[in-house]
Motif scaffolding. Structure first.
Motif, PDB file in Angstrom:
ATOM      1  N   PRO A 188      38.667  36.506  33.924  1.00 40.51           N
ATOM      2  CA  PRO A 188      39.481  35.742  32.966  1.00 40.51           C
ATOM      3  C   PRO A 188      38.633  35.026  31.933  1.00 40.51           C
ATOM      4  N   THR A 246      40.600  43.804  38.134  1.00 40.04           N
ATOM      5  CA  THR A 246      41.146  43.152  36.948  1.00 40.04           C
ATOM      6  C   THR A 246      40.000  42.520  36.161  1.00 40.04           C
ATOM      7  N   ASN A 268      44.284  37.853  30.244  1.00 37.16           N
ATOM      8  CA  ASN A 268      44.490  37.135  31.503  1.00 37.16           C
ATOM      9  C   ASN A 268      45.795  37.471  32.207  1.00 37.16           C
ATOM     10  N   PRO A 311      45.785  42.563  33.475  1.00 38.16           N
ATOM     11  CA  PRO A 311      45.737  42.529  34.942  1.00 38.16           C
ATOM     12  C   PRO A 311      47.030  43.021  35.592  1.00 38.16           C
ATOM     13  N   ASN A 316      40.502  38.276  38.439  1.00 38.86           N
ATOM     14  CA  ASN A 316      41.072  37.151  37.698  1.00 38.86           C
ATOM     15  C   ASN A 316      41.579  36.058  38.633  1.00 38.86           C
TER      16      ASN A 316
END
Length: 109
Positions: free
Chosen positions: A55, A52, A71, A75, A93
């Motif tokens: 963030p 992912t 975010n 993901p 993340n």
């Protein structure tokens, strides 16, 4: 012989407000494109691992990234595609932040 492991890591370029705020059906298109990417990379490499995006805690900068897309939406799509394809995922993340009771992201220490 070449590399045997392919790692897919997408980031802020995939979360620009100009794309996500103006194009309907972009979540479905992103999912479809990511599925195609996983399929094509799987032909080249014996092992495919997806991650992912890292963030982003604050909006801003020149490109205007959409934080909820970066975010949350991206993901979640990546995780679902990985489950569907049976490939390992590194939830980057989740390493960097958690969500507090107010729904605000806070950096893990």
């Amino acid at each position: 012989s070449g590399a045997k492991i392919g790692i897919l890591l997408l980031g802020t370029n995939d979360a620009k407000e100009e794309f996500w705020d103006t194009v309907e059906g972009l979540e479905e298109r992103f999912r479809s494109d990511f599925e195609t990417l996983v399929t094509e990379v799987s032909i080249i490499f014996e092992i495919v691992i997806a991650a992912t995006p890292v963030p982003q805690l604050e909006a801003g900068g020149y490109w205007g990234d959409n934080l909820s897309v970066l975010n949350e939406i991206i993901p979640n799509i990546i995780k679902q595609v990985c489950l569907d394809f049976g490939i390992p995922i590194v939830a980057v993340n989740e390493i960097f932040y958690t969500e507090n009771v107010n729904g605000t992201m806070i950096l893990n220490e």
